[in-house]
Design a protein around this motif. Structure first.
Motif, mmCIF file in Angstrom:
data_model
loop_
_atom_site.group_PDB
_atom_site.id
_atom_site.type_symbol
_atom_site.label_atom_id
_atom_site.label_comp_id
_atom_site.label_asym_id
_atom_site.label_seq_id
_atom_site.Cartn_x
_atom_site.Cartn_y
_atom_site.Cartn_z
ATOM 1 N N ASP A 141 0.855 -1.182 0.000
ATOM 2 C CA ASP A 141 0.000 0.000 0.000
ATOM 3 C C ASP A 141 0.894 1.236 0.000
ATOM 4 N N THR A 142 1.179 1.747 -1.181
ATOM 5 C CA THR A 142 2.120 2.863 -1.299
ATOM 6 C C THR A 142 1.519 4.190 -0.837
ATOM 7 N N SER A 143 0.244 4.193 -0.431
ATOM 8 C CA SER A 143 -0.306 5.404 0.189
ATOM 9 C C SER A 143 0.192 5.556 1.621
ATOM 10 N N GLU A 144 0.733 4.460 2.190
ATOM 11 C CA GLU A 144 1.343 4.518 3.511
ATOM 12 C C GLU A 144 2.800 4.947 3.361
ATOM 13 N N PRO A 145 3.255 5.953 4.110
ATOM 14 C CA PRO A 145 4.624 6.467 3.936
ATOM 15 C C PRO A 145 5.697 5.394 4.077
ATOM 16 N N GLU A 146 5.521 4.454 5.025
ATOM 17 C CA GLU A 146 6.566 3.448 5.239
ATOM 18 C C GLU A 146 6.633 2.421 4.105
ATOM 19 N N GLN A 147 5.596 2.376 3.265
ATOM 20 C CA GLN A 147 5.613 1.449 2.134
ATOM 21 C C GLN A 147 5.815 2.164 0.801
ATOM 22 N N ASP A 148 5.949 3.465 0.840
ATOM 23 C CA ASP A 148 6.114 4.242 -0.390
ATOM 24 C C ASP A 148 7.599 4.405 -0.689
ATOM 25 N N ASN A 149 8.188 3.374 -1.306
ATOM 26 C CA ASN A 149 9.591 3.448 -1.702
ATOM 27 C C ASN A 149 9.764 2.789 -3.060
ATOM 28 N N VAL A 150 10.943 2.940 -3.624
ATOM 29 C CA VAL A 150 11.193 2.478 -4.991
ATOM 30 C C VAL A 150 11.003 0.970 -5.111
ATOM 31 N N LEU A 151 11.518 0.210 -4.136
ATOM 32 C CA LEU A 151 11.425 -1.245 -4.208
ATOM 33 C C LEU A 151 9.979 -1.708 -4.201
ATOM 34 N N PHE A 152 9.184 -1.196 -3.275
ATOM 35 C CA PHE A 152 7.804 -1.656 -3.156
ATOM 36 C C PHE A 152 6.966 -1.206 -4.354
ATOM 37 N N ARG A 153 7.215 0.010 -4.844
ATOM 38 C CA ARG A 153 6.483 0.457 -6.035
ATOM 39 C C ARG A 153 6.849 -0.404 -7.241
ATOM 40 N N THR A 154 8.120 -0.792 -7.336
ATOM 41 C CA THR A 154 8.558 -1.634 -8.453
ATOM 42 C C THR A 154 7.905 -3.007 -8.394
ATOM 43 N N LEU A 155 7.851 -3.604 -7.199
ATOM 44 C CA LEU A 155 7.220 -4.916 -7.061
ATOM 45 C C LEU A 155 5.737 -4.847 -7.410
ATOM 46 N N ASN A 156 5.068 -3.777 -6.993
ATOM 47 C CA ASN A 156 3.659 -3.611 -7.368
ATOM 48 C C ASN A 156 3.498 -3.532 -8.881
ATOM 49 N N THR A 157 4.418 -2.814 -9.527
ATOM 50 C CA THR A 157 4.328 -2.639 -10.978
ATOM 51 C C THR A 157 4.592 -3.951 -11.712
ATOM 52 N N LEU A 158 5.576 -4.713 -11.232
ATOM 53 C CA LEU A 158 5.930 -5.958 -11.908
ATOM 54 C C LEU A 158 4.914 -7.068 -11.669
ATOM 55 N N ASN A 159 4.200 -7.002 -10.560
ATOM 56 C CA ASN A 159 3.245 -8.062 -10.239
ATOM 57 C C ASN A 159 2.005 -7.970 -11.123
ATOM 58 N N THR A 160 1.562 -9.115 -11.630
ATOM 59 C CA THR A 160 0.302 -9.175 -12.368
ATOM 60 C C THR A 160 -0.824 -9.419 -11.379
ATOM 61 N N PRO A 161 -1.741 -8.464 -11.204
ATOM 62 C CA PRO A 161 -2.814 -8.655 -10.216
ATOM 63 C C PRO A 161 -3.645 -9.896 -10.539
ATOM 64 N N THR A 162 -4.119 -10.543 -9.495
ATOM 65 C CA THR A 162 -4.987 -11.704 -9.684
ATOM 66 C C THR A 162 -6.223 -11.295 -10.465
ATOM 67 N N TRP A 163 -6.546 -12.066 -11.483
ATOM 68 C CA TRP A 163 -7.711 -11.750 -12.296
ATOM 69 C C TRP A 163 -8.969 -11.735 -11.427
ATOM 70 N N LYS A 164 -9.854 -10.803 -11.725
ATOM 71 C CA LYS A 164 -11.136 -10.801 -11.020
ATOM 72 C C LYS A 164 -11.898 -12.096 -11.291
ATOM 73 N N SER A 165 -11.762 -12.616 -12.507
ATOM 74 C CA SER A 165 -12.449 -13.873 -12.830
ATOM 75 C C SER A 165 -11.890 -15.031 -12.014
ATOM 76 N N ALA A 166 -10.565 -14.997 -11.709
ATOM 77 C CA ALA A 166 -9.968 -16.058 -10.890
ATOM 78 C C ALA A 166 -10.486 -15.987 -9.460
#
Length: 576
Positions: free
Chosen positions: A83-108
């Motif tokens: 949750d990059t809206s939280e200051p302690e989670q708003d960093n380059v590494l965590f934003r990158t992992l969020n970007t690289l991750n494919t979200p679970t399909w809603k259909s799944a």
């Protein structure tokens, strides 16, 4: 003439525009009227803290559901790994992992639910869907609840947070004085589909193995499941595949399945914690089974089961190996079987039972399953046998601070040609948890006893570092009786460094023994074995959340001089 035509066209446009405005206004008024009849819950998924399991349990809908309500809408709310809206989670590494991750399909996610839009609202199906989602490896947490009522229709919201699943693994572990190394690449949520794909390499004292695995828990969005594994080993091979439609819900009316296994490997026969000789074992297995839900009263349900199994074991000596005193005899079982499953579908949500700071679903009721079959040479078996398998488990108590359960199980066959039982085993196990659900520390104890009769040479009842006695080498004692008692003081601090890890600690003692009831030699030390020790537990709240790293230091209090004064066990486990 042309001027009149243009004037007519302009007039027609004005009329159509006016009709469009009127239609939009009517729809807006209708929507406003609908909203006026809707009641929203004060509990909304956006406000639930998935890092605090007790907050999840406290967030129950405050709405009064009208009788006969139907599910008018299913809203899927997906949270990213961080949750990059939280200051302690708003960093380059965590934003990158969020970007690289494919979200679970809603259909799944929707395919896991045991209710659908338009169904009658049943609280039990809402709770069961939440339990199913919490079991998925690719989700760190899940919440399902009613968030809105509009007349006689309800809106059900499904909240889920992804975990980082595409993970290269390189590791080593030590247990019972023996080392295991592994490397691989796996993704239990391949491209966000909810399907699992993995390749791995493992080296342990018995063999090296390269494996490819695939599992699909919802084939084409249905409740059918399929999967396969392909293993190449230094001492053989492994192949398995299955296709089944399980009792995916307590309300599902039937199940069916197919399964096949072809497994070749070398096995060891142990005497006094030493492998005295190896032999090759070839195992073939095939089964088809079915089941029906017969009856239901309250929270109790009866299911009728049946099917056919073929299971063959073949053994051969290995060159350059010491001669075995007894080489296991080849045996084939081929039999139809029938059975029943009688269960109580009652559950309780708890925290800090076997996981670190996660909501766990435990059964607050019983499950009784029995199977009876007849294996005959007319069906390809080596001899006439009666096959009987049974298991019974029940919760003795379940409260906010305590949980106790016991299990009884029995398996084996009766050979009609020799009028005796073979490979008969019975086990009793008792677990008790105290305190973890409301405090950051708890007590845990387990008592188990196993008795066996007429075990074939390939079946040994062993005890050591791999199965409960952490201060001793693997397979340190053997017999046809085994007893083990474990006591642990567990610690679950509410510490969440970098919003990434959970840590725990444990103090433990183990007491156990394996022995023969006729007094035969059972190992280097034939008495009761005891150890004490301490350990650390490390689990990620964002990456491969189903795994937990165990680091234990165990000190044996008995045994012979060949045992190290301290056993260091580094292992990956799924539970505390």
């Amino acid at each position: 003439m042309v001027g009149r035509s243009e004037a007519g066209i302009r007039l027609l446009k004005r009329v159509l525009f006016g009709l469009g405005v009127a239609l939009v206004s009517v729809q807006a008024l209708a929507q406003a009227g609908d909203d006026g009849n809707c009641i929203a819950s004060s509990v909304q998924p956006e406000a639930i803290d998935l890092d605090q399991p007790r907050d999840q349990l406290a967030r129950q809908s405050d709405l009064v559901i009208p009788e006969g309500a139907r599910i008018g809408r299913i809203r899927i709310v997906r949270r990213p790994i961080f949750d990059t809206s939280e200051p302690e989670q708003d960093n380059v590494l965590f934003r990158t992992l969020n970007t690289l991750n494919t979200p679970t399909w809603k259909s799944a996610l929707r395919a896991q639910l045991v209710f659908d839009q338009g169904d009658s609202y049943e609280p039990g199906l809402i709770a069961e869907s939440e339990r199913i989602l919490r079991r998925r490896e690719y989700l760190t947490a899940a919440w399902v609840g009613v968030t809105r009522i509009c007349g006689d229709e309800v809106e059900v919201s499904v909240l889920a947070r992804d975990t980082w699943t595409l993970l290269p693994s390189f590791g080593a572990s030590r247990s019972g004085g023996e080392n295991t190394t592994n490397a691989g690449l796996s993704d239990p949520n391949f491209l966000g589909s909810g399907k699992s794909l993995g390749v791995s390499y493992t080296s342990d004292p018995d063999r090296t193995e390269t494996s490819l695995d695939f599992d699909d828990p919802n084939v084409l969005g249905s409740h059918w499941q399929t999967g396969f594994s392909y293993d190449e080993r230094s001492d053989g091979r492994g192949r398995s595949a299955y296709l089944e439609r399980p009792f995916y819900s307590e309300q599902s009316g039937w199940r069916a399945g197919l399964r096949g296994v072809d497994d070749v490997r070398e096995e060891s026969r142990f005497v006094g914690a030493e492998a005295i000789a190896d032999y090759r074992r070839n195992h073939e297995y095939a089964s088809v089974d079915w089941g029906w839900r017969l009856a239901e009263r309250g929270d109790r349900q009866l299911r009728l089961l049946g099917g056919y199994r073929y299971e063959a074991f073949a053994f051969e000596r290995l060159p350059d190996e010491p001669a075995l005193d007894v080489l296991p005899e080849d045996r084939t079982l081929s039999y139809p079987w029938i059975g029943f499953d009688y269960r109580q579908n009652r559950f309780r949500e708890m925290v800090n039972l076997t996981r670190l700071q996660r909501v766990e679903d435990v059964r607050d009721g019983f499950v009784w399953r029995t199977e009876l079959g007849y294996s005959s040479p007319g069906l390809g078996a080596t001899e006439d046998r009666v096959v009987l398998n049974m298991s019974f488990s029940d919760a003795l108590l379940a409260s906010d601070t305590r949980y106790a359960r016991y299990t009884l199980s029995q398996s084996g066959t009766y050979r009609l040609d020799e009028s005796r039982v073979e490979n008969l085993q019975g086990t009793f196990s008792l677990d008790y948890f105290h305190g973890g659900s409301v405090r950051w520390n708890s007590w845990y104890t387990n008592l188990s006893f196993t008795a066996a009769r007429n075990l074939t040479a390939d079946q040994q009842l062993l005890i050591g570092g791999d199965n409960g006695l952490r201060g001793y080498p693997s397979e340190y004692q053997q017999g046809n009786r085994r007893a083990l008692w474990t006591l642990e003081r567990r610690y679950f601090p509410d510490w969440h460094p970098f919003s990434l890890f959970r840590m725990g600690g444990v103090l433990f003692t183990d007491v156990g023994r394996a022995w023969f009831d006729d007094g035969r030699h059972n190992g280097p030390d034939n008495g009761v074995l005891k150890d004490v020790g301490f350990g650390l537990r490390l689990a990620s709240s964002r990456i491969e959340v189903q795994r937990m790293l165990h680091l234990d230091f165990a000190f044996p209090l008995d045994g012979d001089d060949s045992i190290d004064q301290v056993q260091v066990l580094l292992r990956g486990r799924t539970r505390f």
